[in-house]
Design a protein around this motif. Structure first.
Motif, PDB file in Angstrom:
ATOM      1  N   GLU A 291       0.833  -1.257   0.058  1.00 12.20           N
ATOM      2  CA  GLU A 291       0.038   0.033  -0.113  1.00 12.20           C
ATOM      3  C   GLU A 291       0.887   1.433   0.076  1.00 12.20           C
ATOM      4  O   GLU A 291       1.736   1.336   0.633  1.00 12.20           O
ATOM      5  N   LEU A 292       0.572   2.141  -0.957  1.00  8.40           N
ATOM      6  CA  LEU A 292       1.186   3.580  -0.841  1.00  8.40           C
ATOM      7  C   LEU A 292       0.191   4.583  -0.696  1.00  8.40           C
ATOM      8  O   LEU A 292      -1.045   4.728  -1.519  1.00  8.40           O
ATOM      9  N   ALA A 293       0.168   5.523   0.168  1.00  5.54           N
ATOM     10  CA  ALA A 293      -0.850   6.435   0.616  1.00  5.54           C
ATOM     11  C   ALA A 293      -0.061   7.635   0.219  1.00  5.54           C
ATOM     12  O   ALA A 293       0.789   8.219   0.734  1.00  5.54           O
ATOM     13  N   PHE A 294      -0.513   8.341  -0.850  1.00 13.68           N
ATOM     14  CA  PHE A 294      -0.233   9.628  -1.495  1.00 13.68           C
ATOM     15  C   PHE A 294      -1.024  10.862  -0.975  1.00 13.68           C
ATOM     16  O   PHE A 294      -2.013  10.516  -0.825  1.00 13.68           O
ATOM     17  N   GLU A 295      -0.324  11.906  -0.403  1.00 18.12           N
ATOM     18  CA  GLU A 295      -0.745  13.110   0.159  1.00 18.12           C
ATOM     19  C   GLU A 295      -0.631  14.056  -1.046  1.00 18.12           C
ATOM     20  O   GLU A 295       0.437  14.352  -1.280  1.00 18.12           O
ATOM     21  N   LEU A 296      -1.934  14.390  -1.900  1.00 18.49           N
ATOM     22  CA  LEU A 296      -1.652  15.008  -3.068  1.00 18.49           C
ATOM     23  C   LEU A 296      -2.403  16.416  -2.829  1.00 18.49           C
ATOM     24  O   LEU A 296      -3.304  16.557  -2.055  1.00 18.49           O
ATOM     25  N   PRO A 297      -2.132  17.341  -3.837  1.00 19.67           N
ATOM     26  CA  PRO A 297      -2.594  18.651  -3.715  1.00 19.67           C
ATOM     27  C   PRO A 297      -4.469  18.568  -3.948  1.00 19.67           C
ATOM     28  O   PRO A 297      -4.723  17.634  -4.663  1.00 19.67           O
ATOM     29  N   SER A 298      -5.231  19.276  -3.336  1.00 22.98           N
ATOM     30  CA  SER A 298      -6.557  19.321  -3.466  1.00 22.98           C
ATOM     31  C   SER A 298      -6.913  19.491  -5.094  1.00 22.98           C
ATOM     32  O   SER A 298      -7.924  18.863  -5.503  1.00 22.98           O
ATOM     33  N   ASN A 299      -6.144  19.937  -5.879  1.00 30.95           N
ATOM     34  CA  ASN A 299      -6.540  19.905  -7.147  1.00 30.95           C
ATOM     35  C   ASN A 299      -5.887  18.775  -8.225  1.00 30.95           C
ATOM     36  O   ASN A 299      -5.998  18.808  -9.423  1.00 30.95           O
ATOM     37  N   TYR A 300      -5.694  17.718  -7.212  1.00 25.01           N
ATOM     38  CA  TYR A 300      -5.026  16.516  -8.049  1.00 25.01           C
ATOM     39  C   TYR A 300      -6.406  15.949  -8.827  1.00 25.01           C
ATOM     40  O   TYR A 300      -7.506  15.921  -8.375  1.00 25.01           O
TER      41      TYR A 300
END
Length: 171
Positions: free
Chosen positions: A99-108
């Motif tokens: 599992e990889l949890a990516f924390e991305l910008p709100s405009n992803y």
């Protein structure tokens, strides 16, 4: 102003990864024998199996590829791990889930999530095959490592997709 990050979780089934690695090794061996580049014995030795010695090497290569990928994509990964060792991850040893949890910008742009997951799968398989063929068939190892670089670029491309902003409306 508060940040509105998105969390995108990508999961990879280890059984699927191992199967894909074994299948591609099998097909490559068959192709090299059919082309006349390898005799039946050499082609057979290229083909990965579930036997302990083969399985260990495939899983070690997969573990190395996964840790390398986490380092390469670390800018967006949300992970709180603070220790490391040289054991193969339990998830890999037990055919679990990576599992990889990516924390991305709100405009992803969420439409890139599948491309991200598929690219990660391809990268892990190609890197593991590169390791496997470095031992069993060095002539093919470089092509899998080169393909892993293409897969990594596709992963990054999917990771950096953004949605166009919406114009505000006023009443």
């Amino acid at each position: 102003m508060a940040e509105n990050k998105k969390i995108l979780t990508v999961t990879q089934q280890v059984k699927e990864l191992v199967y894909d690695i074994q299948n591609k090794a099998y097909l490559t061996g068959q192709a090299r024998e059919a082309e006349g580049k390898k005799n039946y014995e050499a082609a057979s030795n290229m083909q990965a199996s579930d036997d302990e010695e083969n399985s260990y090497q495939i899983r070690r290569s997969l573990a190395n590829a996964f840790s390398s990928l986490k380092s390469l994509l670390g800018e967006y990964l949300s992970e709180d791990k603070s220790t490391s060792n040289n054991l193969i991850a339990k998830e890999i040893d037990d055919n679990g889930v990576l599992e990889l949890a990516f924390e991305l910008p709100s405009n992803y742009n969420n439409s890139s999530a599948d491309a991200l997951g598929n690219g990660i799968h391809a990268y892990l398989v190609d890197m593991a095959l590169g390791d496997w063929f470095a031992i069993t068939n060095p002539e093919d190892a470089a092509s899998y490592v080169q393909h892993s670089a293409i897969s990594l670029e596709n992963v990054k491309r999917a990771l950096y997709k953004r949605s166009r902003p919406e114009r505000p409306t006023y009443s």
